[in-house]
Design a protein around this motif. Structure first.
Motif, short mmCIF file in Angstrom:
data_model
loop_
_atom_site.label_atom_id
_atom_site.label_comp_id
_atom_site.label_asym_id
_atom_site.label_seq_id
_atom_site.Cartn_x
_atom_site.Cartn_y
_atom_site.Cartn_z
N SER A 8 2.69 -2.61 -1.57
CA SER A 8 1.62 -3.57 -1.84
C SER A 8 1.57 -3.96 -3.31
CB SER A 8 0.27 -2.98 -1.42
OG SER A 8 0.24 -2.73 -0.04
N GLU A 9 1.93 -2.99 -4.18
CA GLU A 9 1.88 -3.28 -5.62
C GLU A 9 2.86 -4.38 -6.02
OE1 GLU A 9 0.63 1.02 -5.03
OE2 GLU A 9 2.14 -0.33 -4.22
N GLN A 11 1.20 -7.65 -5.07
CA GLN A 11 0.13 -7.92 -6.02
C GLN A 11 0.67 -8.51 -7.31
OE1 GLN A 11 -1.75 -4.12 -6.49
NE2 GLN A 11 -2.71 -4.16 -4.47
N ALA A 12 1.82 -8.00 -7.76
CA ALA A 12 2.43 -8.52 -8.99
C ALA A 12 3.09 -9.87 -8.76
CB ALA A 12 3.47 -7.52 -9.50
#
Length: 289
Positions: A194-195, A198-199
């Motif tokens: 997910s990170e 997000q980025a």
């Protein structure tokens, strides 16, 4: 759950861009045949992908690699005949676009001309960036695909999440940015933390459709047979079952088989009949033989 009874306006790329800008999630789902297309049309989805996942879910291959252009076109044409409003994306199968820009354009043109696709999808960054650029220059809208790319899963170490280190995540983001720069209209991001999503999402102007990429993508896509519980195969971590239709289908066919064997089916209400005088005449005719 309600479905859309009245015809909807046809979805456009501009409408998807507006959804992204407004923070309104985009709904994409796969379909592989006419009944499936009619179902997702009635459910009101935004985008339909005739994915090469149909190689496994519909055609019985062990992976997406063996499926041919002609097989994908057959599936895509069937889906098109069942759709009105959603955008239709055709997946270019492995071996049909990688060799050269000319090969990619020729294959994509078949999907646009023969199956009336709105866009075509290709996988990976790298040389696929140049293929995307050539397709866009030829007037063909393109969907890119980064992260886990099933056509080259073996080279990625199998069907597993990608971008799980900072360096690997940066490579996914670099591919995504390169595909946007090449002119892609949408981007599918599969099986990344997910990170990473997000980025990535704030860096892109085009909508990002996630599959196993967390909640921060601009939209989500799942395989029709996975979300409905139709496919008798292993499901990835990101799959949620919204129905269990295979169980119901097996039970239904088993009940039919039992009634046929026991003589319950067909009953009189399932049978046609002749006028009594015609039936009597038929009996006389057959008795005389």
């Amino acid at each position: 759950m309600s479905v859309h009874a009245a015809p909807r306006k046809r979805v456009t790329l501009g409408a998807l861009a507006a959804k992204k800008d407004a923070g309104e999630p985009i709904v994409m789902v796969t379909a592989y045949d006419h009944p499936g297309a009619q179902i997702v049309e009635a459910a009101g989805v935004d985008v339909v992908l005739v994915g090469d996942s149909g190689a496994m879910t519909v055609l019985g291959y062990d992976s997406t690699v063996p499926v041919t252009v002609d097989e994908m076109l057959m599936l895509t044409k069937a889906v098109r005949r069942g759709l009105t409003a959603p955008l239709l994306v055709g997946d270019l199968p492995f071996g049909s676009y990688e060799a050269s820009d000319g090969q990619a354009i020729a294959t994509a043109q078949r999907f646009i001309k023969e199956a009336d696709c709105d866009l075509v999808k290709i996988e990976r960054g790298g040389t696929s960036v140049e293929r995307a650029r050539a397709l866009v220059a030829a007037g063909i809208p393109v969907v890119g695909h980064v992260g886990l790319t099933p056509q080259t899963a073996t080279a990625l170490g199998g069907y597993r999440a990608q971008g799980r280190t900072a360096e690997a995540a940066r490579a996914v983001i670099d591919d995504a940015l390169a595909l946007q720069d090449a002119g892609c209209s949408l981007l599918v991001v599969e099986a990344v933390p997910s990170e990473v999503t997000q980025a990535l999402v704030p860096l892109l102007d085009i909508p990002v459709i996630g599959i196993g990429a967390g909640p921060d993508a601009d939209g989500q896509v799942l395989v029709f047979h996975d979300l409905l519980g139709l496919y008798d195969g292993g499901a990835a971590k990101f799959v949620k079952r919204y129905a269990h239709l295979r169980t119901d289908a097996v039970a239904g066919v088993a009940a039919y088989a039992e009634e046929v064997r026991s003589g319950v089916y067909p009953a009189p209400e399932h049978s046609y009949s002749m006028p009594a005088e015609e039936a009597a005449q038929l009996r006389e005719m057959t008795a005389a033989r």
